[in-house]
Design a protein around this motif. Sequence first.
Motif, short mmCIF file in Angstrom:
data_model
loop_
_atom_site.label_atom_id
_atom_site.label_comp_id
_atom_site.label_asym_id
_atom_site.label_seq_id
_atom_site.Cartn_x
_atom_site.Cartn_y
_atom_site.Cartn_z
N THR A 440 0.85 -1.20 0.23
CA THR A 440 0.04 0.07 -0.01
C THR A 440 0.97 1.16 0.08
O THR A 440 1.62 1.46 1.00
CB THR A 440 -0.86 -0.07 1.24
N ASN A 441 0.73 2.03 -1.14
CA ASN A 441 1.88 3.05 -1.34
C ASN A 441 1.42 4.40 -1.03
O ASN A 441 1.99 5.40 -0.25
CB ASN A 441 2.04 2.98 -2.92
N ASN A 442 0.22 4.83 -1.61
CA ASN A 442 -0.28 6.08 -1.12
C ASN A 442 -1.82 5.90 -0.80
O ASN A 442 -2.30 5.22 -1.16
CB ASN A 442 -0.04 7.09 -2.41
N VAL A 443 -2.56 7.33 -0.24
CA VAL A 443 -3.76 7.33 0.10
C VAL A 443 -4.07 8.61 -0.04
O VAL A 443 -3.58 9.71 0.22
CB VAL A 443 -3.94 6.74 1.78
N GLU A 444 -5.60 8.76 -0.35
CA GLU A 444 -6.29 9.85 -0.43
C GLU A 444 -7.70 9.79 -0.08
O GLU A 444 -8.22 8.44 -0.04
CB GLU A 444 -5.99 10.51 -1.76
N THR A 445 -8.68 10.94 0.37
CA THR A 445 -9.79 10.84 0.68
C THR A 445 -10.55 11.79 0.00
O THR A 445 -10.14 12.77 -0.76
CB THR A 445 -9.93 10.98 2.28
N ASP A 446 -11.81 11.55 -0.10
CA ASP A 446 -12.69 12.54 -0.80
C ASP A 446 -13.77 13.21 0.13
O ASP A 446 -13.82 12.82 1.49
CB ASP A 446 -13.32 11.98 -1.91
N ALA A 447 -14.46 14.12 -0.14
CA ALA A 447 -15.32 14.91 0.92
C ALA A 447 -16.69 14.03 1.18
O ALA A 447 -17.40 14.44 2.04
CB ALA A 447 -15.90 16.27 0.12
N ARG A 448 -16.75 12.84 0.65
CA ARG A 448 -17.81 11.86 0.87
C ARG A 448 -17.48 11.04 2.04
O ARG A 448 -18.37 10.41 2.47
CB ARG A 448 -18.25 11.21 -0.62
N GLY A 449 -16.16 11.01 2.26
CA GLY A 449 -15.58 10.02 3.18
C GLY A 449 -15.20 8.89 2.60
O GLY A 449 -14.78 7.97 3.77
N TYR A 450 -15.03 8.65 1.70
CA TYR A 450 -14.35 7.46 1.02
C TYR A 450 -12.74 7.70 1.09
O TYR A 450 -12.24 8.75 0.92
CB TYR A 450 -14.76 7.10 -0.49
N ILE A 451 -12.16 6.42 1.29
CA ILE A 451 -10.66 6.47 1.57
C ILE A 451 -10.37 5.51 0.20
O ILE A 451 -10.52 4.48 -0.05
CB ILE A 451 -10.25 5.97 2.81
N TYR A 452 -9.15 6.11 -0.64
CA TYR A 452 -8.74 5.43 -1.69
C TYR A 452 -7.32 5.26 -1.39
O TYR A 452 -6.36 6.00 -1.11
CB TYR A 452 -8.78 6.23 -2.92
N ILE A 453 -6.89 3.91 -1.79
CA ILE A 453 -5.50 3.33 -1.49
C ILE A 453 -5.10 2.59 -2.86
O ILE A 453 -5.76 2.10 -3.32
CB ILE A 453 -5.30 2.37 -0.14
N VAL A 454 -3.71 2.95 -3.00
CA VAL A 454 -3.15 2.29 -4.38
C VAL A 454 -2.00 1.61 -4.03
O VAL A 454 -1.08 1.80 -3.14
CB VAL A 454 -2.75 3.45 -5.35
N ASP A 455 -1.66 0.75 -4.84
CA ASP A 455 -0.52 -0.37 -4.30
C ASP A 455 0.52 -0.38 -5.45
O ASP A 455 0.31 -0.04 -6.51
CB ASP A 455 -1.17 -1.95 -4.75
N ARG A 456 1.60 -0.20 -4.84
CA ARG A 456 3.05 -0.08 -5.59
C ARG A 456 3.28 -1.48 -6.25
O ARG A 456 4.04 -1.37 -7.16
CB ARG A 456 4.18 0.27 -4.46
N ALA A 457 2.71 -2.54 -5.73
CA ALA A 457 3.02 -3.67 -6.46
C ALA A 457 1.80 -4.34 -7.41
O ALA A 457 1.73 -5.62 -7.53
CB ALA A 457 3.32 -4.89 -5.24
N ASN A 458 1.05 -3.26 -7.92
CA ASN A 458 0.61 -3.61 -8.99
C ASN A 458 -1.03 -4.40 -8.63
O ASN A 458 -1.68 -5.08 -9.55
CB ASN A 458 1.08 -4.60 -10.18
N THR A 459 -1.54 -4.20 -7.55
CA THR A 459 -2.53 -4.78 -7.07
C THR A 459 -3.81 -3.68 -7.12
O THR A 459 -5.01 -4.15 -6.72
CB THR A 459 -2.56 -5.17 -5.52
N GLY A 460 -3.58 -2.43 -7.63
CA GLY A 460 -4.68 -1.72 -8.06
C GLY A 460 -5.05 -0.85 -6.97
O GLY A 460 -4.36 -0.35 -5.98
N MET A 461 -6.27 0.02 -7.15
CA MET A 461 -6.82 0.71 -6.40
C MET A 461 -7.91 0.20 -5.50
O MET A 461 -8.94 -0.33 -6.19
CB MET A 461 -7.38 2.10 -7.00
N HIS A 462 -7.84 0.38 -4.29
CA HIS A 462 -9.22 -0.14 -3.11
C HIS A 462 -9.87 1.14 -2.77
O HIS A 462 -9.08 2.09 -2.36
CB HIS A 462 -8.53 -1.27 -2.28
N ILE A 463 -11.12 1.21 -2.98
CA ILE A 463 -11.94 2.24 -2.46
C ILE A 463 -12.76 1.56 -1.06
O ILE A 463 -13.15 0.67 -1.11
CB ILE A 463 -13.01 2.58 -3.39
#
Length: 477
Positions: A440-463
Motif C-alpha cells: 500500500t503506497n499512497n492514500v487519499e480521501t474525498d469529501a464523501r468520506g471514501y478512502i482510496y489506497i493504491v498499491d505499488r506492487a500492481n494490485t490496483g486501487m481499493h476504495i
Amino acid sequence: MTRQALLIVGLLVVANAATAQQQKIGAPPEASNMRLAGWSDLQARSAYQPTIHHQGDRWIAYIGHHGGTDEIPNPINPLTGKAEPNGTSIVDVTDPANPKYLRHLPGAPGTYEAGGAQMVRVCDGSSLPRADRAGVYMLRTFGGEAHEIWNVADPANPVLVTRLDGLKDTHKSWWECDTGIAYLVSGAPDWRTKRMTQIYDLSDPAHPLKIRDFGLPGQEPGATGAVPTELHGPISTGPQGNRVYFGYGTDKGGVLQIVDREKLLKGPKEPTPDNLRAPEISRLMMSGWNGAHTTFPMQQMPIAEFAKDKDGATRDIVMIVDEAILNECQEARQMVWFADVSIENRPMMVSNWTVPEASGNFCQRGGRFGSHSSNESMDPVYYKKMAFIAFFNAGVRALDIRDPFNPKEIGYFIPAITDKTDKRCVKVDGKDRCKTAIQTNNVETDARGYIYIVDRANTGMHILELNGPARTVAGLK
C-alpha cells in the motif's frame, strides 16, 4: 526434551507463524473498522499518487504511476490493445462499487523510478484566477524530465496545455487552486541536488510564469561543501495560513522547514545563501534514521486536554510521515511523527506512532514494512480528526488524531493479493529471495468520506469506507 531440542521446536514455531502470515492468493483481506466499497485493477500498473476530484456531478480519480517492471515495462492497455508505458490512470469513482476506467495517459518510458508519471494534482478553471473557467486542469510529472498540464474537462479525452521540461528529476509537487501558485519539485540541471523547488504562477495554465527557484543553502548553483538533504515535497496553507511546510529527506536525515509564504513569493529571487535563508522561519532536524516524506499541517488545532489551560489550548501541528525504502526491515523503522510548531522558532516532536511489527509478523511478509504517506485532503470530513497512513505490507492505518499528543489506531485494511501482485526480493547469500506482498503506497480521501489506497506492487486501487466506531470519530452517520 533437551535444551537444544526445545530451541529447535521454538524456531520452527516462529518460522511457521511467519509463513502463516504471508498472504496467499484467494485469502480475504485483513480489516478492522474499514471495509471494501470498490476496486479497480488500474491495468496492473504500479501506482503512486491518487487525487480525487469532484467534477460537476461526477467524482474522478486521477492516479499517477511509477514506471513498469523489468518483466513488463509497458503493460497492455485493454482500452486500446496497445502496450503503453505507465502514466496516469483516470477513473470515474462516482459509484465507488463500480469504478469505470476512462483513460490511461501514457507517461515517460522507463522502469520503476525512471519512467511513468508519479505525481498528479487537479484544479478547476473556475478556481484558478486567470484560467478558462470551463477547464479542469491536471498537473502531472512526466518521468523525471518534465511537468505537464492537461485540460481534463472531458476526463476521457485529456488535452495537453503546457509542458515545462529540461529537468533531471521531478516528484511530489503542490498546487494552490485558489491562487494558481505551484511549488514544483524539480531537478534543475544547474542545482547541486537531485530535487529542489521551482515556484510558478500557474493561474493561467496556458502561460506559466516562473517566480523563483528555492532550496536549502548549499544546494544552489556555485555552492561548495556538503550538499544538504534533497527535497521530497512541500505543502502550502495558502495566503490565509501564510506558511509552506517543506519536507526534505525520505528515509534518513529528515528536515521539516517552515517558510513564510509571502516572503518566499515576494522576496529577492536570486538563489544566494542569504536569499534562500530569508523566508525561512525555522527547521526541525530529524534523526539520521528518519526522513520527511510528507509534512501535513494542521493549524489552530483544538486540544481537549488543554482546554482549561491559560495558554496552548489550540496548537499548530505538523504530521510528518517517513518513507520505508528497503524490503524486509533492512533499515530503521519508518513511522509517523507529530510536531508541535505553535512556537515556530522552537518546533518540537510531541509523539509518534507505528504499526506494531508483531501484530502481523510484517518483517517476514515480504516487501517494505513501515510508513510511506498520509492522505493530504483538507476537506472537513476528516481534517484534524483522522489521518490515514499508507504502511506498505501493513496496508492502510486509520488514526484518531484529535489528540495529536496521543494518536490512536482505530481501523486498518490490508488488501488481498491477486495474481497480478508483483514480487519483492532481498539478497540472501548472494541470491534473490522473493515474496509476494501488498505494498500500500499512497492514500487519499474525498469529501464523501471514501478512502482510496493504491498499491505499488500492481494490485490496483481499493476504495474503502469506515464502519463501526471509526465512523463516530469522523462524525459520519
